[in-house]
Design an enzyme around this catalytic site. Structure first.
Site, PDB file in Angstrom:
ATOM      1  N   SER A 124      51.488  30.271  50.378  1.00  0.00           N
ATOM      2  CA  SER A 124      51.820  30.391  48.869  1.00  0.00           C
ATOM      3  C   SER A 124      53.352  30.264  48.678  1.00  0.00           C
ATOM      4  O   SER A 124      54.147  30.768  49.883  1.00  0.00           O
ATOM      5  CB  SER A 124      51.136  31.879  48.445  1.00  0.00           C
ATOM      6  OG  SER A 124      51.793  32.315  47.356  1.00  0.00           O
ATOM      7  N   TYR A 148      50.620  41.209  49.077  1.00  0.00           N
ATOM      8  CA  TYR A 148      49.883  39.793  49.203  1.00  0.00           C
ATOM      9  C   TYR A 148      50.764  38.789  49.913  1.00  0.00           C
ATOM     10  O   TYR A 148      50.375  38.057  50.925  1.00  0.00           O
ATOM     11  CB  TYR A 148      49.260  39.255  47.796  1.00  0.00           C
ATOM     12  CG  TYR A 148      49.042  37.733  47.654  1.00  0.00           C
ATOM     13  CD1 TYR A 148      47.868  37.310  48.188  1.00  0.00           C
ATOM     14  CD2 TYR A 148      50.068  36.850  47.143  1.00  0.00           C
ATOM     15  CE1 TYR A 148      47.494  36.125  48.248  1.00  0.00           C
ATOM     16  CE2 TYR A 148      49.712  35.453  47.167  1.00  0.00           C
ATOM     17  CZ  TYR A 148      48.426  35.188  47.752  1.00  0.00           C
ATOM     18  OH  TYR A 148      48.057  33.843  47.845  1.00  0.00           O
ATOM     19  N   LYS A 152      50.416  36.769  53.539  1.00  0.00           N
ATOM     20  CA  LYS A 152      50.385  35.182  53.847  1.00  0.00           C
ATOM     21  C   LYS A 152      51.455  34.910  54.855  1.00  0.00           C
ATOM     22  O   LYS A 152      51.326  33.962  55.714  1.00  0.00           O
ATOM     23  CB  LYS A 152      50.577  34.600  52.523  1.00  0.00           C
ATOM     24  CG  LYS A 152      49.331  34.588  51.458  1.00  0.00           C
ATOM     25  CD  LYS A 152      48.446  33.765  51.964  1.00  0.00           C
ATOM     26  CE  LYS A 152      47.157  33.644  51.358  1.00  0.00           C
ATOM     27  NZ  LYS A 152      45.986  33.028  51.896  1.00  0.00           N
TER      28      LYS A 152
HETATM   29  P1  NAD Z   1      39.617  32.256  44.829  1.00  0.00           P
HETATM   30  O1  NAD Z   1      39.647  33.744  44.945  1.00  0.00           O
HETATM   31  O2  NAD Z   1      39.146  31.228  43.928  1.00  0.00           O
HETATM   32  O3  NAD Z   1      38.900  31.798  46.270  1.00  0.00           O
HETATM   33  C1  NAD Z   1      38.721  32.688  47.470  1.00  0.00           C
HETATM   34  C2  NAD Z   1      37.523  32.598  47.896  1.00  0.00           C
HETATM   35  O4  NAD Z   1      37.390  33.348  49.156  1.00  0.00           O
HETATM   36  C3  NAD Z   1      36.394  33.132  47.006  1.00  0.00           C
HETATM   37  O5  NAD Z   1      35.258  32.179  46.782  1.00  0.00           O
HETATM   38  C4  NAD Z   1      35.868  34.462  47.634  1.00  0.00           C
HETATM   39  O6  NAD Z   1      34.672  34.896  47.533  1.00  0.00           O
HETATM   40  C5  NAD Z   1      36.408  34.044  48.986  1.00  0.00           C
HETATM   41  N1  NAD Z   1      36.774  35.199  49.894  1.00  0.00           N
HETATM   42  C6  NAD Z   1      37.396  36.206  49.708  1.00  0.00           C
HETATM   43  N2  NAD Z   1      37.349  37.108  50.869  1.00  0.00           N
HETATM   44  C7  NAD Z   1      36.553  36.499  51.852  1.00  0.00           C
HETATM   45  C8  NAD Z   1      35.862  36.811  53.059  1.00  0.00           C
HETATM   46  N3  NAD Z   1      36.367  38.156  53.554  1.00  0.00           N
HETATM   47  N4  NAD Z   1      35.423  36.256  53.611  1.00  0.00           N
HETATM   48  C9  NAD Z   1      34.601  35.112  53.143  1.00  0.00           C
HETATM   49  N5  NAD Z   1      34.859  34.570  51.666  1.00  0.00           N
HETATM   50  C10 NAD Z   1      36.062  35.385  51.328  1.00  0.00           C
HETATM   51  O7  NAD Z   1      41.127  31.917  45.202  1.00  0.00           O
HETATM   52  P2  NAD Z   1      41.870  30.531  45.201  1.00  0.00           P
HETATM   53  O8  NAD Z   1      42.675  30.289  43.867  1.00  0.00           O
HETATM   54  O9  NAD Z   1      40.898  29.227  45.452  1.00  0.00           O
HETATM   55  O10 NAD Z   1      42.871  30.519  46.354  1.00  0.00           O
HETATM   56  C11 NAD Z   1      42.486  29.992  47.535  1.00  0.00           C
HETATM   57  C12 NAD Z   1      43.405  30.294  48.783  1.00  0.00           C
HETATM   58  O11 NAD Z   1      44.575  29.777  48.151  1.00  0.00           O
HETATM   59  C13 NAD Z   1      43.608  31.705  48.826  1.00  0.00           C
HETATM   60  O12 NAD Z   1      43.997  31.865  50.461  1.00  0.00           O
HETATM   61  C14 NAD Z   1      44.916  32.050  48.203  1.00  0.00           C
HETATM   62  O13 NAD Z   1      45.604  33.145  48.547  1.00  0.00           O
HETATM   63  C15 NAD Z   1      45.665  30.767  48.057  1.00  0.00           C
HETATM   64  N6  NAD Z   1      46.538  30.607  46.869  1.00  0.00           N
HETATM   65  C16 NAD Z   1      46.194  30.512  45.967  1.00  0.00           C
HETATM   66  C17 NAD Z   1      47.084  30.201  44.939  1.00  0.00           C
HETATM   67  C18 NAD Z   1      46.515  30.216  43.343  1.00  0.00           C
HETATM   68  O14 NAD Z   1      47.345  30.209  42.549  1.00  0.00           O
HETATM   69  N7  NAD Z   1      45.203  30.155  43.149  1.00  0.00           N
HETATM   70  C19 NAD Z   1      48.444  29.979  45.088  1.00  0.00           C
HETATM   71  C20 NAD Z   1      48.826  29.635  46.353  1.00  0.00           C
HETATM   72  C21 NAD Z   1      48.001  30.301  47.535  1.00  0.00           C
HETATM   73  C1  WQD Z   2      52.765  32.523  35.803  1.00  0.00           C
HETATM   74  C2  WQD Z   2      53.634  32.999  34.624  1.00  0.00           C
HETATM   75  C3  WQD Z   2      53.526  35.287  34.051  1.00  0.00           C
HETATM   76  C4  WQD Z   2      49.713  35.634  32.319  1.00  0.00           C
HETATM   77  C5  WQD Z   2      50.825  34.096  41.332  1.00  0.00           C
HETATM   78  C6  WQD Z   2      51.414  34.442  42.435  1.00  0.00           C
HETATM   79  C7  WQD Z   2      51.478  33.291  43.438  1.00  0.00           C
HETATM   80  C8  WQD Z   2      50.415  32.181  43.269  1.00  0.00           C
HETATM   81  C9  WQD Z   2      49.958  31.957  41.760  1.00  0.00           C
HETATM   82  C10 WQD Z   2      48.477  32.932  44.954  1.00  0.00           C
HETATM   83  C11 WQD Z   2      54.380  34.296  35.059  1.00  0.00           C
HETATM   84  C12 WQD Z   2      53.282  34.638  32.861  1.00  0.00           C
HETATM   85  C13 WQD Z   2      51.048  35.134  32.869  1.00  0.00           C
HETATM   86  C14 WQD Z   2      49.926  36.040  30.853  1.00  0.00           C
HETATM   87  C15 WQD Z   2      52.238  35.360  31.118  1.00  0.00           C
HETATM   88  N1  WQD Z   2      49.101  32.935  43.775  1.00  0.00           N
HETATM   89  N2  WQD Z   2      52.015  35.112  32.317  1.00  0.00           N
HETATM   90  N3  WQD Z   2      51.103  35.865  30.192  1.00  0.00           N
HETATM   91  O1  WQD Z   2      52.656  35.279  38.900  1.00  0.00           O
HETATM   92  O2  WQD Z   2      53.629  32.954  39.056  1.00  0.00           O
HETATM   93  O3  WQD Z   2      52.047  33.444  40.658  1.00  0.00           O
HETATM   94  O4  WQD Z   2      49.861  33.147  41.100  1.00  0.00           O
HETATM   95  O5  WQD Z   2      49.167  32.618  45.853  1.00  0.00           O
HETATM   96  O6  WQD Z   2      51.380  33.623  44.567  1.00  0.00           O
HETATM   97  O7  WQD Z   2      52.267  35.067  42.646  1.00  0.00           O
HETATM   98  O8  WQD Z   2      51.398  33.045  38.343  1.00  0.00           O
HETATM   99  O9  WQD Z   2      49.879  32.519  36.477  1.00  0.00           O
HETATM  100  O10 WQD Z   2      49.935  34.862  36.914  1.00  0.00           O
HETATM  101  O11 WQD Z   2      52.015  33.609  35.973  1.00  0.00           O
HETATM  102  O12 WQD Z   2      53.137  35.131  30.203  1.00  0.00           O
HETATM  103  O13 WQD Z   2      48.834  36.290  30.305  1.00  0.00           O
HETATM  104  O14 WQD Z   2      53.108  33.139  33.454  1.00  0.00           O
HETATM  105  O15 WQD Z   2      54.337  36.465  33.738  1.00  0.00           O
HETATM  106  O16 WQD Z   2      55.701  34.070  34.403  1.00  0.00           O
HETATM  107  P1  WQD Z   2      52.523  33.657  39.232  1.00  0.00           P
HETATM  108  P2  WQD Z   2      50.763  33.573  36.676  1.00  0.00           P
END
Ligand code: NAD
Ligand code: WQD
Length: 337
Positions: A124, A148, A152
């Site tokens: 991330s 979090y 990672k």
């Molecule tokens: P998500 O929550 O939609 O998907 C994660 C999945 O993992 C879910 O289906 C959940 O049920 C499953 N899960 C959680 N704990 C588990 C466990 N112990 N065993 C088996 N399954 C489990 O999240 P996402 O947005 O698809 O994110 C996927 C990955 O990408 C995560 O590792 C997240 O940290 C990373 N990531 C997400 C974002 C984002 O903004 N969505 C950004 C950067 C990194």
């Molecule tokens: C984006 C911007 C909020 C909701 C997080 C994690 C990052 C990654 C993605 C997993 C920010 C603003 C949001 C709302 C708003 N996930 N906002 N009103 O915080 O950049 O990133 O999710 O790895 O690690 O930190 O994403 O979509 O929550 O927010 O104004 O109702 O939108 O304050 O500036 P963020 P986000």
């Protein structure tokens, strides 16, 4: 290839499975459905027209993983399964270290026991923290600011250490910026089952009339319009980055880190404006104070992944909004609709 996809029922995992299936790979979904439902796998079967093996299992359960590795000719793992809410991680940090770190250790141990040597890991942009000039590149020192993000970063280090100990292990950590959007079919999208904080799902909820107003968190940032800037990247571009990554796992053993972003920052107000113009739906909003823990701006330098593999994001913010909204309209209450 036969690819184990942990967290394959989740948002990014399901879209990555759809892309892999469309390109002839077989996938084996492993998910405990703690933030998704088995209906997501049904949706995946529908959009791909393919059968998908799916197991309800926790990645911390080594015995369950062992049975799955024994039942399928898995050569590669993509590890999405994790807990991902930054605010929740501050409340229950041990849960984050347990699921994210212990889960990754359990998975890598099980892989090693079953002779699987190839893994792509979901990292991330949050590991960079807020102390860097932009754009952020992979050589910037990490400075995670919450449990979090720290979980990672520890997983990246765990994988690097595992690669030193097992010199034939190949690991790629993809550091995603802000994935948004949905599958172009409109039948696969983001359906969190728990509480969600992210901007695009909240924006869609307001546009759909499920919430009154979007709160714009922070209007006094040092950005052109005062709202915070992020590097939004289409989830199908993120999915494709995984397919490209698995094609490069055999280039060499060891650990690699790569950003997955567009390189273009968009402000919160800019995203609201793009959504409103693209989808023709008003999004009432209210200006609010900064959200605790937020930073002003996070934008990727995506040049390393482009130079090494030729991957570049190809979908713009218009398409991100169109695709997110198509899914929200077709599935207003998620996959149950
Ligand atoms: P998500 O929550 O939609 O998907 C994660 C999945 O993992 C879910 O289906 C959940 O049920 C499953 N899960 C959680 N704990 C588990 C466990 N112990 N065993 C088996 N399954 C489990 O999240 P996402 O947005 O698809 O994110 C996927 C990955 O990408 C995560 O590792 C997240 O940290 C990373 N990531 C997400 C974002 C984002 O903004 N969505 C950004 C950067 C990194
Ligand atoms: C984006 C911007 C909020 C909701 C997080 C994690 C990052 C990654 C993605 C997993 C920010 C603003 C949001 C709302 C708003 N996930 N906002 N009103 O915080 O950049 O990133 O999710 O790895 O690690 O930190 O994403 O979509 O929550 O927010 O104004 O109702 O939108 O304050 O500036 P963020 P986000």
């Amino acid at each position: 290839m036969t690819i184990m996809v942990t967290g394959g029922a989740g948002y990014i995992g399901s879209h990555t499975c759809a892309d892999l299936l469309a390109h002839g790979h077989d996938v084996v979904v492993v998910d405990d459905f703690s933030n998704s439902t088995p209906e997501a796998v049904d949706a995946l079967r529908l959009v791909s027209g393919r059968d998908v093996a799916s197991y309800r299992a926790d990645v911390r359960d080594g015995a369950a993983l062992g049975e799955i590795f024994a039942a399928h000719p898995i050569d590669t793992v993509i590890h999405f399964a994790a807990k991902k809410s930054v605010p929740e991680s501050v409340q229950v940090p041990l849960d984050y270290y347990d699921v994210n770190v212990a889960g990754t250790a359990s998975l890598v141990r099980s892989m090693t026991e079953h002779g699987v040597r190839r893994i792509v890991f979901s990292s991330s942009c949050s590991i960079y923290g807020d102390a860097h000039p932009e754009p952020l590149n992979e050589d910037d020192p990490p400075g995670p600011t919450n449990p979090y993000a720290r979980s990672k970063l520890i997983c990246e280090q765990l994988l690097a250490d595992a690669c030193v100990a097992s010199t034939d292990l190949s690991a790629i950590a993809l550091r995603y910026f802000n994935p948004v959007g949905a599958h172009p079919s409109g039948d696969l999208g983001e359906v969190p089952t728990g509480h969600f904080d992210n901007l695009m799902p909240r924006l869609c909820a307001v546009a759909a009339g499920q919430a009154d107003k979007l709160q714009v968190f922070g209007t006094d940032y040092p950005t052109p319009d005062g709202s915070a800037i992020r590097d939004y990247v289409h989830v199908m571009d993120v999915a494709e980055a995984h397919r490209v990554a698995i094609d490069h796992l055999d280039d060499r053993a060891g650990m690699r880190l790569l950003n997955v972003g567009t390189g273009t920052g968009v402000s919160v107000l800019g995203l609201i404006d793009a959504f409103t113009r693209t989808c023709g739906v008003p999004v009432p909003y209210a200006l609010a104070g900064r959200r605790p823990g937020d930073v002003a701006s996070l934008t990727a330098d995506p040049s390393r992944i482009a130079a090494q593999w030729g991957w570049r994001a190809s979908r713009d913010v218009t398409q991100m909004c169109q695709d997110a909204w198509r899914f929200a309209v077709r599935h207003p209450v998620g996959y149950q609709a």
